[in-house]
Write an enzyme that holds these catalytic residues in place. Structure first.
Site, PDB file in Angstrom:
ATOM      1  N   ASP A 263      53.419  22.973  17.249  1.00 43.55           N
ATOM      2  CA  ASP A 263      54.111  23.700  18.305  1.00 43.55           C
ATOM      3  C   ASP A 263      55.157  24.499  17.541  1.00 43.55           C
ATOM      4  O   ASP A 263      56.132  23.928  17.038  1.00 43.55           O
ATOM      5  CB  ASP A 263      54.790  22.724  19.286  1.00 43.55           C
ATOM      6  CG  ASP A 263      55.474  23.480  20.413  1.00 43.55           C
ATOM      7  OD1 ASP A 263      56.119  24.506  20.124  1.00 43.55           O
ATOM      8  OD2 ASP A 263      55.354  23.067  21.570  1.00 43.55           O
ATOM      9  N   HIS A 264      54.942  25.800  17.422  1.00 46.71           N
ATOM     10  CA  HIS A 264      55.784  26.545  16.469  1.00 46.71           C
ATOM     11  C   HIS A 264      57.265  26.525  16.859  1.00 46.71           C
ATOM     12  O   HIS A 264      58.125  26.737  16.022  1.00 46.71           O
ATOM     13  CB  HIS A 264      55.263  27.973  16.265  1.00 46.71           C
ATOM     14  CG  HIS A 264      55.562  28.922  17.380  1.00 46.71           C
ATOM     15  ND1 HIS A 264      54.846  28.955  18.548  1.00 46.71           N
ATOM     16  CD2 HIS A 264      56.512  29.873  17.508  1.00 46.71           C
ATOM     17  CE1 HIS A 264      55.340  29.895  19.334  1.00 46.71           C
ATOM     18  NE2 HIS A 264      56.352  30.461  18.741  1.00 46.71           N
TER      19      HIS A 264
ATOM     20  N   HIS B  35      55.969  24.247  24.748  1.00 41.31           N
ATOM     21  CA  HIS B  35      57.304  24.595  24.242  1.00 41.31           C
ATOM     22  C   HIS B  35      58.435  24.071  25.134  1.00 41.31           C
ATOM     23  O   HIS B  35      59.388  23.472  24.658  1.00 41.31           O
ATOM     24  CB  HIS B  35      57.454  26.113  24.100  1.00 41.31           C
ATOM     25  CG  HIS B  35      56.333  26.764  23.344  1.00 41.31           C
ATOM     26  ND1 HIS B  35      55.765  26.198  22.227  1.00 41.31           N
ATOM     27  CD2 HIS B  35      55.659  27.932  23.529  1.00 41.31           C
ATOM     28  CE1 HIS B  35      54.802  26.990  21.768  1.00 41.31           C
ATOM     29  NE2 HIS B  35      54.721  28.051  22.542  1.00 41.31           N
TER      30      HIS B  35
HETATM   31  C1  BG6 Z   1      53.069  31.291  22.255  1.00 43.25           C
HETATM   32  C2  BG6 Z   1      52.481  31.780  23.540  1.00 43.25           C
HETATM   33  O1  BG6 Z   1      52.823  29.920  22.107  1.00 43.25           O
HETATM   34  O2  BG6 Z   1      54.466  31.527  22.251  1.00 43.25           O
HETATM   35  C3  BG6 Z   1      52.784  33.244  23.746  1.00 43.25           C
HETATM   36  O3  BG6 Z   1      51.084  31.573  23.545  1.00 43.25           O
HETATM   37  C4  BG6 Z   1      54.258  33.507  23.613  1.00 43.25           C
HETATM   38  O4  BG6 Z   1      52.310  33.690  25.006  1.00 43.25           O
HETATM   39  C5  BG6 Z   1      54.815  32.901  22.334  1.00 43.25           C
HETATM   40  O5  BG6 Z   1      54.464  34.916  23.611  1.00 43.25           O
HETATM   41  C6  BG6 Z   1      56.329  33.005  22.291  1.00 43.25           C
HETATM   42  O6  BG6 Z   1      56.788  32.592  21.027  1.00 43.25           O
HETATM   43  P1  BG6 Z   1      58.131  33.169  20.419  1.00 43.25           P
HETATM   44  O7  BG6 Z   1      58.309  32.440  19.138  1.00 43.25           O
HETATM   45  O8  BG6 Z   1      57.928  34.647  20.248  1.00 43.25           O
HETATM   46  O9  BG6 Z   1      59.219  32.896  21.417  1.00 43.25           O
END
Ligand code: BG6
Length: 486
Positions: free
Chosen positions: A177-178, A240
């Site tokens: 989960d980045h 997230h």
């Molecule tokens: C991803 C989603 O996991 O997270 C995307 O699939 C979203 O839809 C993105 O745009 C948002 O990540 P960040 O790091 O740009 O806030």
């Protein structure tokens, strides 16, 4: 710093994620010396690329990170390409030979990471073959990194997990989960537990409500096809948002190893809603064209149907049924095509009710608040009251803000860089455990099912470029509250 010995095999090596995030992340680890001589990368995908072409792609993907072409080329020289059909057994035999050759050549000592950056429908097939064709080594470690989405509901996630578990143990599976790799998300733990002033007050006696906002300015862009099957609930809430909520709400862990178990406990204590409760506690939206007509609506996307009822916005009120959080609402929201990109957590404390300021404040002082800004601002804001300058005992509210500057931003590792290094080092703290995934899906499934059974929905209900649907603001207004961030 210890130089890592590792062979990484990317499935989905020709994809967008690989060149936008994964190769640059590896390059930064290379620049910092975490990987240097004893690493190799095998890229696989359907396309017939040569090693030379693959290396060109890799060099291009990192060119903004260095002016030193030799450095980029040296890095790329560790990359090898193998065209691959994931269902063809023979291809795994070829992959095994290449892996063994590279292991020898670079002195890798059997450490392998398999990174699946592709459609989840192939995960089971790939992992089964990795085991059957003996790509897993005996002498080093074998780890599997997988990208979201991990299923589309609890049942499919469970099936997927069972498939993976045929070949890998839970302690070899790194579910990305980045958000958990982001500097400021990792900071939640420091703010909570390294400050007595917060930790002692982090409970229902002192906290009035918690707000988690993941607002995005971009629309669905080229991902309309995927988004039609996911929507904001599955795309952002299940992973997230609930991960952030778990970090904010978990019981104090005694060690970093205990973090995941404490998060699991919170996620299992989320209150599940009946369909009636869903309609009271959750709202959804979909963007239409912007008022000036410059931004398209969701339904205008070429991969989205004209009458799609998929939500691009979700706001909800979540409760955690335990002693610490009884009756404290956690308001969460996320949406696409909003007026700004804002990722922020607001912890709103209960008001002080000192009689000293009664005349001025009608018995209620403004709430203290700590806001943790994740993006695009990175930092904290602590809101406190003090005496207003002058002859009266009026109050003024001050914002004590610490926003980290660009220098910090440049030096702080990217989310993927940190997570890939964690995986090489065998640190699972910032990866989601199966039990977290399972509990999150069970919570989200109740909402999804209630919505899928609802007769009609009036979409679109907010214009692109706006602050989202009115229902989201009404949700808090009915509790006598409002979103801290407009
Ligand atoms: C991803 C989603 O996991 O997270 C995307 O699939 C979203 O839809 C993105 O745009 C948002 O990540 P960040 O790091 O740009 O806030």
């Amino acid at each position: 710093m210890q130089e890592q010995k590792v062979l990484i095999t990317f499935f989905g090596a020709t994809g967008d994620l690989a060149s936008r995030k994964l190769y640059p992340a590896l390059f930064r680890l290379f620049q910092k010396g975490f990987i240097r001589n004893h690493f190799a990368v095998i890229g696989t995908a359907r396309r017939e690329w040569t090693d030379e072409y693959f290396r060109e792609v890799v060099v291009k993907s990192v060119q903004s990170l260095t002016e030193d072409v030799n450095q980029a080329e040296e890095f790329a020289s560790h990359f090898y390409y193998q065209a691959h059909n994931v269902t063809d057994t023979h291809h795994y035999v070829v992959l095994k030979e290449l892996s063994e050759k590279l292991d020898q050549k670079y002195g890798i000592e059997g450490n392998r990471i398999f990174y699946l950056a592709m459609a989840p429908s192939f995960f089971g097939t790939i992992t089964q073959h990795l085991k059957d064709e003996a790509l897993l080594t005996e002498n080093g470690y074998n780890r599997l990194i997988i990208e979201k989405p991990f299923g589309k509901d609890y049942a499919s996630a469970q099936t997927l997990n069972e498939q993976l578990r045929h070949s890998f143990d839970e302690n070899q599976i790194y579910r990305i989960d980045h958000y958990l790799g982001k500097e400021m998300i990792q900071n939640i733990t420091a703010v909570r537990f390294a400050n007595r002033v917060f930790e002692t007050m982090w409970n229902r006696n002192h906290i009035d409500n918690v707000q988690i906002t993941l607002a995005e300015q971009v629309g669905v862009e080229e991902r309309g096809g995927y988004y039609e099957t996911s929507g904001a609930l599955r795309d952002m809430v299940q992973n997230h948002i609930l991960q952030i909520l778990a970090l904010v709400a978990m019981e104090p862990p005694q060690s970093f190893e205990a973090v995941r178990q404490n998060k699991i406990n919170v996620l299992e204590q989320l209150r599940h809603y009946s369909p009636e409760e869903v309609s009271k506690n959750f709202v959804r939206g979909q963007y239409g064209p912007s008022l000036d007509g410059n931004l398209p609506g969701y339904r205008q996307d070429q991969n989205v149907s004209d009458d799609s009822n998929m939500e691009t916005y979700v706001a909800g009120k979540v409760f955690i049924d335990n002693e610490r959080w009884k009756d404290v609402p956690f308001y969460v929201r996320t949406g696409k095509s909003l007026d700004s990109k804002t990722t922020v957590i607001d912890i709103v404390f209960k008001e002080a009710d000192s009689p000293l300021f009664e005349a001025e404040t009608k018995g209620k002082c403004p709430s203290n608040r700590i806001s943790i800004h994740i993006t695009p601002k990175e930092g904290f804001c602590f809101v406190i009251n003090s005496k207003a300058v002058g002859n009266s005992y009026g109050l003024q509210t001050s914002h004590l803000e610490k926003i980290f500057d660009k220098i910090f931003g440049l030096n702080s590792p990217e989310a993927y860089e940190r997570l890939i290094l964690d995986c090489m080092e065998g640190d699972m703290t910032n990866f989601t455990h199966w039990e977290e995934v399972a509990a999150s899906w069970k919570f989200v499934d109740c909402i999804r099912q209630a919505w899928d059974n609802e007769a009609s929905v009036q979409f679109p209900n907010y214009p692109a470029g706006s602050s989202g649907p009115q229902e989201s603001f009404d949700l808090l207004a009915q509790d006598g509250r409002c979103w801290v961030q407009k």
